[in-house]
Design a protein around this motif. Sequence first.
Motif, mmCIF file in Angstrom:
data_model
loop_
_atom_site.group_PDB
_atom_site.id
_atom_site.type_symbol
_atom_site.label_atom_id
_atom_site.label_comp_id
_atom_site.label_asym_id
_atom_site.label_seq_id
_atom_site.Cartn_x
_atom_site.Cartn_y
_atom_site.Cartn_z
ATOM 1 N N UNK A 20 0.834 -1.206 0.000
ATOM 2 C CA UNK A 20 0.000 0.000 0.000
ATOM 3 C C UNK A 20 0.868 1.254 0.000
ATOM 4 N N UNK A 21 0.256 2.400 -0.311
ATOM 5 C CA UNK A 21 1.028 3.649 -0.385
ATOM 6 C C UNK A 21 1.580 4.065 0.962
ATOM 7 N N UNK A 22 0.959 3.569 2.039
ATOM 8 C CA UNK A 22 1.420 3.966 3.368
ATOM 9 C C UNK A 22 2.764 3.349 3.718
ATOM 10 N N UNK A 23 3.236 2.393 2.885
ATOM 11 C CA UNK A 23 4.481 1.716 3.221
ATOM 12 C C UNK A 23 5.632 2.177 2.353
ATOM 13 N N UNK A 24 5.718 3.457 2.071
ATOM 14 C CA UNK A 24 6.841 3.972 1.295
ATOM 15 C C UNK A 24 8.131 3.717 2.055
ATOM 16 N N UNK A 25 9.122 3.224 1.364
ATOM 17 C CA UNK A 25 10.412 2.998 2.026
ATOM 18 C C UNK A 25 10.546 1.625 2.641
ATOM 19 N N UNK A 26 9.477 0.834 2.639
ATOM 20 C CA UNK A 26 9.583 -0.507 3.198
ATOM 21 C C UNK A 26 10.290 -1.433 2.206
ATOM 22 N N UNK A 27 11.319 -2.111 2.685
ATOM 23 C CA UNK A 27 11.938 -3.169 1.878
ATOM 24 C C UNK A 27 11.281 -4.468 2.305
ATOM 25 N N UNK A 28 10.231 -4.837 1.611
ATOM 26 C CA UNK A 28 9.425 -5.987 2.031
ATOM 27 C C UNK A 28 10.269 -7.241 2.186
ATOM 28 N N UNK A 29 11.214 -7.458 1.274
ATOM 29 C CA UNK A 29 11.992 -8.706 1.284
ATOM 30 C C UNK A 29 13.284 -8.573 2.067
ATOM 31 N N UNK A 30 13.323 -7.604 2.973
ATOM 32 C CA UNK A 30 14.593 -7.367 3.648
ATOM 33 C C UNK A 30 15.125 -8.557 4.421
ATOM 34 N N UNK A 31 14.240 -9.510 4.712
ATOM 35 C CA UNK A 31 14.736 -10.698 5.417
ATOM 36 C C UNK A 31 15.761 -11.431 4.536
#
Lengths: 208, 207
Positions: A124-135
Amino acid sequence: MAPAAPKSGDVIFASVDRVNAELFTLTYGAIVRQLITDLEEVEEVNKQLDQMGYNIGVRLVDEFLAKSSVSMCVDFRETADVIAKVGFKMFLGVTASVTNWDAEGTTCSLILEDNPLVDFVELPDTCQGLHYCNILSGVVRGALEMLRVALPEVFKQLRLIRAKEVEEVSMKTEVTWLRDMLRGDDVFELQVKLLKQVPEEYPYKDDE
Amino acid sequence: MVREVSESCVESLLAEIVLSYCSGFYANKPELAARRIEAIGFQVGHQLSERYTMDRPRFTDNLDAIKFICKDFWSELFKKQIDNLKTNHRGTFVLQDNRFRWLAHMSVDPSVQASGNIQDPSAMAENKSAQATGMHLYFPCGIIRGALSNLGIECAVSADISNLPAFVNRTCTPPTLSFCYSCMTEAVLFTQLLSEKWLFQSAVSSF
């Protein structure tokens, strides 16, 4: 005794216990969602995912070494290849490719076109900057740190010890996302950079 | 062809959740950690049961829904069915898995079993190991609660283990995991989750 020939990723993946990837994808998604709720700051979530990945990578590398019969003393280039072809395949069921080597052979990119972590995921747009796969970046960093490679030539110039030549170092790396499919790019690109290291200094001279 | 990943991925992820929440965020608040882990499981169970019941008609009663969990749902997750289902016909069900996969690689510290007897009367050591493994159970409890919630059934789920394998190389029966599920009205649902010890005892006494 000659070491066993390294097995291909497909062979190992076929031999390990496997589960439905949906469970994995949904569990990871629920974790990320819960972390966002609990930590609120996207940067904090990124850091936490990386730390979790690091802890996992440090443990998974044992299974990786045991099942792939890869010998310990290889160089960084070979290690990157093996991680991409065998490591990713035996755990995630997908292979990555290695490209964009720099001249010194200490930086490369792992390219993932298919990633089970992001099946059915939209940010979603609220998650700007999130590296989803950072694990994943944490896992790669943790696993590499547990492996030892021959000291790259370019680092030998930094060597300070006078005693017996140290030929192997563990790989401390900096891992960053260059491209992210959840942000509209065409692939996932993970840049792995071997950090300059000085081999450990021994507090006493060799007795040989 | 269903996409698969190695089981180590899932097990590592679950171990990390427990580690992060129990030793990290809520280091001194095991109840809060437990609730978060259970919430993660709830979401997963909710979404999974939606996917696995897409082509089916709605379940007519609670028993059918529980049977779905025991057979099809459990098979999709663990490639086996629940081994034993018991009920008191008054809203409490006990689901027993005699070889729960996610605990198959866990064992109790050998120092706890110094006397060679699992029922060692050392209460504190038993408590600690029970607490450690108990944390790993909140996730599957959440999955069941989430799955049932998606089928329209509000409940509270607790779990109990017997026969954890030991480090020492000896023949042990595989871990047996019992899930106790009780139908409750929504108002008391919240308190049930926190006092699951109470729940399990009350369920047992009502048999």
